[in-house]
Design a protein around this motif. Structure first.
Motif: not given
Ligand SMILES: [Zn+2]
Length: 481
Positions: A108, A111, A116, A154-155, A157, A159, A183, A185-186
């Motif tokens: 990705c 990343f 961010t 990223l799922n 997001t 992107t 991601n 964070n998911d």
């Protein structure tokens, strides 16, 4: 080039890896060095052992848990183009040690952006892609591993738009396809593996129209219906993991029938908590026994703490045989996203490294002494496929007429050929025998290059293989004997 590089370069390479995250394949030593050099926070007391301990997953929980180390080490790399190039280069060295001839490594770019704020950063993202490409180019020269990339969004997001743009920009320049990854964070509780997200569905459609290859994670964190959705809604050409497809017999049979390619990852399937080690029959074993189209891959070596070799060892401990492993690599070679001519070269190279003589080759066609006994040669007919793509049932043009005639020859199957083909796991095949006249006509319409080969063949058949793409696309394969 030093002697060890030379030895690695000359090592026979017969493996094809299709599912490995470059951003999850960074050497622990490299991460340690980068963090130290930049004075960045290291886990625990800051020793190498503690970093390693924090990176490698020991106990399977779920995918979110598995991905947590990304939150530790991605910062050591982000925004550092030299580090990115180095990681790509070292990756090729590691793949050479794994006996890999060709790899499609995904990552990705967001990343590694160093921010961010993902929006409006296409130029910077492009620099990340160029750095990876430079590393791969040097790696290919020094270690003899061919490496291309798949770019992962990223799922959920937003992107994906950038990713499709980058795929278009770098098409033919190191990038061969796109993917969507989870991601870190998911949250597992709310995670939908293949969401009905219009932006992402639209991006896959856009990629399809632009001739960009697609793969998608499905049937790992989500069930069999996610695999179905990935195929039906996203029109993915391959499925990342897919183990849980076995939970639904109808979906499983249909995938088997359609030769859907599953990129399986033995160690990761255990460490992500997807398939417990004690399971009676691992889905990968079932795939192998049922002749399903699958490959063996390493996913995230940084997090599994294992190499691709270890994945083969683990799969063997479950009962996969040498033949299954060779088939898996040939499956991968056929399912890879290389252009047809490069794919044919790759397959030829694997046979050569395996010391298996290809019945018809450029060098042997003109030789009268060539062995006629087992002359079977399989190739994809890109031009033919291209010529037929887009024609619909109501098309009455000359080309479509030829196509329909081909179909009508289905009754005249050659038994020996059929047996031979049923033993190769690479295709689900329906051979059509073609009489010379028709063949001649086809050759005149489409195929100068095949003519040379056909002239020297004892026998010719045309095979129509339905692909997973629902756009009435047929893959044509010519078999010569
Ligand atoms: Zn993955």
């Amino acid at each position: 080039m030093n002697p060890s590089q030379n030895a690695l370069k000359n090592l026979p390479k017969t493996r094809v890896e299709l599912h490995v995250h470059l951003d999850g394949s960074v050497r622990h030593e490299t991460l340690w060095e980068l963090a130290k050099k930049k004075n960045m926070k290291l886990p625990g007391n800051g020793t190498f052992e503690e970093l390693q301990d924090a990176l490698v997953i020991k106990n399977p929980v779920d995918l979110t848990h598995f991905l947590q180390p990304f939150l530790i080490f991605t910062q050591y790399i982000a925004g550092d183009l030299d580090a990115i190039e180095r990681i790509a280069y070292e990756f090729c060295e590691d793949e050479a040690k794994n006996g890999v001839a060709y790899v499609e490594a995904r990552y990705c770019p967001h990343f590694w952006l160093g921010t961010t704020d993902f929006h409006g950063k296409l130029k910077e993202l492009g620099e990340v892609v160029s750095a990876v490409n430079r590393g791969f180019q040097r790696g290919e020269n020094d270690f003899g591993v061919k490496a291309n990339t798949i770019l992962s969004a990223l799922n959920g997001t937003g992107t994906i738009k950038d990713i499709v743009e980058l795929c278009k920009k770098f098409k033919g320049d190191g990038v061969v396809g796109l993917d969507i990854a989870m991601n870190a964070n998911d949250k597992s509780e709310t995670y939908v593996e293949v969401p009905l997200n219009q932006e992402e569905i639209g991006a896959y459609e856009e990629a399809r129209k632009s001739g960009i290859h697609r793969t998608l994670h499905a049937g790992e964190a989500g069930g069999a219906e996610m695999v179905q959705r990935a195929l039906d809604v996203y029109h993915t050409e391959r499925v990342g993991h897919g183990y849980r497809v076995v939970e639904n017999e109808a979906i499983y049979s249909s995938c088997k029938e359609k030769r859907v390619h599953f990129e399986t990852c033995p160690w990761s399937s255990y460490l992500t908590g997807t398939v417990p080690l004690g399971v009676r029959k691992h889905p990968i074993v079932r795939f192998a026994e049922d002749g399903v189209n699958f490959s063996l891959n390493s996913d995230d070596p940084t997090l599994t703490g294992r190499t691709l070799r270890d994945d083969y060892v683990l799969a063997a401990s479950w009962g996969l045989t040498e033949a299954h492993a060779i088939r898996a690599n040939l499956n991968a070679a056929h399912a890879c996203f290389l252009p047809d001519n490069e794919k044919a070269q790759l397959i030829k190279k694997i046979y050569k490294e395996l010391n298996i003589k290809l019945p018809v080759s450029e060098d042997s066609v003109d030789s009268e002494s060539s062995n006629h006994e087992q002359r079977v040669y399989i190739r994809f007919c890109g031009a033919l496929e291209l010529a037929l793509r887009g024609y619909d049932e109501s098309d009455v043009s000359e080309n479509m007429g030829v196509y329909h005639e081909l179909i009508q020859f289905s009754a005249e199957l050659d038994k020996d050929l059929q047996i031979h083909l049923s033993q190769t796991s690479a295709f689900k095949v329906i051979p059509k025998i073609v009489e010379n006249e028709l063949l001649q006509c086809m050759l005149e319409v489409y195929h100068d290059e095949v003519h040379k080969e056909i002239k020297h063949a004892d026998y010719v058949a045309i095979i129509v293989v339905e692909t997973t793409d629902v756009s009435r696309k047929f893959q044509l394969v010519i078999v010569l004997r």
